[in-house]
Design an enzyme around this catalytic site. Structure first.
Site, PDB file in Angstrom:
ATOM      1  N   GLU B 135       0.841  -1.119   0.146  1.00 34.45           N
ATOM      2  CA  GLU B 135      -0.045   0.060   0.168  1.00 34.45           C
ATOM      3  C   GLU B 135       0.904   1.139   0.087  1.00 34.45           C
ATOM      4  O   GLU B 135       1.705   1.318   0.832  1.00 34.45           O
ATOM      5  CB  GLU B 135      -0.940  -0.112   1.291  1.00 34.45           C
ATOM      6  CG  GLU B 135      -2.071   0.936   1.315  1.00 34.45           C
ATOM      7  CD  GLU B 135      -2.752   1.068   2.702  1.00 34.45           C
ATOM      8  OE1 GLU B 135      -2.436   0.720   3.381  1.00 34.45           O
ATOM      9  OE2 GLU B 135      -3.802   1.579   2.678  1.00 34.45           O
ATOM     10  N   LYS B 210      -9.993   1.832  -2.159  1.00 37.53           N
ATOM     11  CA  LYS B 210     -10.183   1.186  -0.918  1.00 37.53           C
ATOM     12  C   LYS B 210     -11.653   1.387  -0.487  1.00 37.53           C
ATOM     13  O   LYS B 210     -12.210   2.737  -0.440  1.00 37.53           O
ATOM     14  CB  LYS B 210      -9.429   1.896   0.341  1.00 37.53           C
ATOM     15  CG  LYS B 210      -9.339   1.483   1.474  1.00 37.53           C
ATOM     16  CD  LYS B 210      -8.251   1.820   2.378  1.00 37.53           C
ATOM     17  CE  LYS B 210      -7.993   1.359   3.650  1.00 37.53           C
ATOM     18  NZ  LYS B 210      -6.863   2.077   4.342  1.00 37.53           N
ATOM     19  N   CYS B 247      -5.674  -2.798   2.881  1.00 33.76           N
ATOM     20  CA  CYS B 247      -5.331  -2.617   4.134  1.00 33.76           C
ATOM     21  C   CYS B 247      -6.643  -2.771   5.078  1.00 33.76           C
ATOM     22  O   CYS B 247      -6.834  -4.275   5.390  1.00 33.76           O
ATOM     23  CB  CYS B 247      -4.854  -1.068   4.376  1.00 33.76           C
ATOM     24  SG  CYS B 247      -3.847  -1.170   5.883  1.00 33.76           S
TER      25      CYS B 247
END
Lengths: 406, 406
Positions: B135, B210, B247
């Site tokens: 990331e 995300k 994440c």
């Protein structure tokens, strides 16, 4: 007797001669190595071990006299300004059956009652508030044989197993969760996989029937009963809001989630599961559910090898055999902060006791914000769309998929 | 410099002086103990280690010259009658930043490019089919400071970081997943946390933003960008159907589930996360997602400690500090059969390579029947009901709740 399908596994484990992963590591690593390994594996901040609880001598004496593993730990939460700590003492019992599976069914059940009595007494005299027994605690796990005779072990909700436990609930002011094979008399005598929740006054608070039914390998449960019809109830007891996620339901994220949406603070997961089939998942799934849903998870699995008079095949092309291999015990408790207790023995009967401050649940909801950030509206819409027969997955196809590389 | 909030942790880890949990156990346990511990911890049947892959000398030479950890393993599936094995070689890169966070931003980015080149070359020369970077691989994780200057690292989808990687994708016939800080020029220059999927012909196949944004402790990401608007796309590449769960999304069961519903066979989880905050969750969450959703999960986390010129507080009443503590690396891959690779180093740059037969995904769908038994209609209905402001949880209250015990 055929060699069990888990034969190789058992040999490895017996060569090691260990009681639990925790013991194996603790006895074979240097203390500072063990401390760090324990931090990584059990999520305890800075490698601190969970505090142990000192139990009354009557309990430890019972554990020695009746040869069961007895361990007790304590989960803490931060002190809050407005709420007092809400510490609940939970107990989990794991056990093998007491007589061969060929004994008369009445004798088998009575022998299990007799075997459990001192373990329940140890829980009661230790001040346990909520006690949970293992899945089908009142019978052998005969479903692997696909024989219908095991249905004779089934009982109505208020049957003899419930009555046996109600006396302890009343005596010790203790909530008891009793996972049994249920026969529902009022709906055509159908069979269910059911947990009965007995209140601390000996009353029956309610039941939950297993939501997701195992159809894997030797675990032929769907030939006996169907998916439960009781939803995801949370039982508001004198000692906190609890739910029961029976066995295979631990593999189902939406099932775990929904008990959380209904407000569960402790989810009990009584199981019956064996060897290499699920043992590597065992330390994973309960902890994930505890983390993702901000509740405690209390996992129980029976111990011992149960041998049946009829041999059975496993749908894997291998010869028929007459046991499932050993149930691996290893009952343990997971907390919303990613920590967990060591596991009980892989081989012996046991009672795991743990104090847990239920305030930790909301504290971790506030810390991680999983509910706030969950975007449930997106997933409600996605699931509704997925259910349609003409659902099309969201796929972005490389337009050059079939172009030859240079 | 303030002592890091993870100071105590770091000391413990450095006393042990170990590179990864796997190494610590392997070097300090007797072989037969290690074999059994490994079986329990990494889910490898009967304690067999995953096979390692022999890589070309050019790759191992690069790893020595440029001092990065290089490990390679192989997941097998059963042979099927009608489908040939579909073996894909996946690569994951973890790395520290290359210059201090105070250096000129152009220099910082170029130094990371220069640092990554030999690692990407090692992946390419090893025949990696799909490569994923960590990331925000093109910048330090400056969001803990809440300073807006880090937005200057943001790039459009077809910016310099993408261009840098496109040349490797073309050269090595390799799909590359590039998680960057995106600036979307056509919608008011807004910032996103985005993964760009570059096809094996160097083309941009698409992006994913995300879905769930971190709002925890020092991870102040919601002050920079909002929840993604790209759904749960699965990218059909030359080497399989892949998705990217960025994440914090790993904590969200419904997010993991939906990538599976859309058909993902490998879900990449590029992360940036530190110390005691999440390390005990790290070996849990990816494995659970792989088991529950019958796909592979490839988890990546950066390494090193990043120090900032401005100190910052963490909302925990403690003094301001100028770093997050070390990112703990430990990138690894989980399979649907509950097995996993050992992790890369906790401290060093690294390249983890693994062959995986994608046939394993369907084989475990068939074995465990998680889709078949999922009862999605019940959960679609539950979630829809939960969304209503007047939702009432399913609670069964003990009618004797306030009766005093005798």
């Amino acid at each position: 007797m055929e060699k069990s399908q888990n034969g190789e596994l058992n040999e490895d484990a017996s060569i090691c001669g260990y009681d639990s992963l925790h013991h194996l590591l603790k006895e074979n690593l240097k203390p500072h190595h063990f401390k760090e390994v324990n931090r990584l594996l059990t999520g305890l901040n800075c490698g601190k071990a969970l505090e142990t609880i000192t139990l009354p001598e009557s309990a430890t004496t019972l554990s020695i006299e009746h040869d069961f593993d007895l361990q007790a730990f304590c989960f803490h939460a931060d002190k809050e300004v407005l709420r007092e700590p809400r510490v609940v003492r939970v107990g989990l019992i794991q056990n093998s059956i007491a007589l061969p599976t060929t004994a008369h069914f009445v004798d088998q059940k009575n022998a299990i009652f007799a075997k459990l009595k001192p373990i329940i007494d140890a829980a009661g005299s230790s001040g346990v508030n909520i006690l949970c027994l293992q899945e089908f605690w009142m019978m052998p796990y005969g479903f692997c044989t696909r024989e219908k005779k095991w249905c004779e072990f089934a009982e109505p909700i208020d049957g003899e197993s419930t009555k046996f436990l109600q006396s302890f609930a009343l005596k010790y002011n203790m909530v008891i969760i009793s996972p049994i094979l249920e026969r529902e008399m009022n709906h055509g005598e159908v069979i269910w996989n059911t947990a009965v929740v007995i209140g601390n006054h000996g009353n029956i608070i309610g039941i939950h029937r297993k939501n997701h039914v195992t159809r894997v390998g030797d675990f032929n449960e769907s030939t006996y009963y169907m998916e439960g019809n009781t939803g995801h109830p949370v039982f508001e007891t004198a000692f906190g809001k609890i739910a029961i996620n029976i066995c295979y339901g631990r593999h189902v994220p939406l099932n775990c989630l929904t008990f959380g949406l209904n407000g569960a603070e402790i989810v009990f997961n009584p199981c019956a599961t064996v060897g290499e089939f699920t043992e590597p998942m065992w330390p994973i799934e309960a902890r994930y559910a505890a983390i993702a849903n901000s509740y405690y998870v209390a996992s129980i699995n029976r111990v011992g090898t149960e041998t049946f008079s009829s041999s059975f095949t496993s749908g894997d092309g291998k010869p028929a055999h007459s046991d499932l291999g050993p149930f691996y015990g290893s009952s343990y408790i997971s907390a919303p902060d990613a920590s967990c207790t060591p596991s009980l023995s892989r081989n012996r009967d046991g009672l795991l006791i743990s104090d847990m401050d239920l305030n930790l649940c909301r504290q971790f909801k506030d810390k991680w914000c999983f509910r706030m950030t969950a975007r449930y509206e997106m997933y409600a819409e996605t699931l509704a769309r997925y259910l349609k027969p003409d659902f099309e997955p969201q796929i972005i196809r490389d337009p050059l998929l079939h172009k030859r590389s240079l």
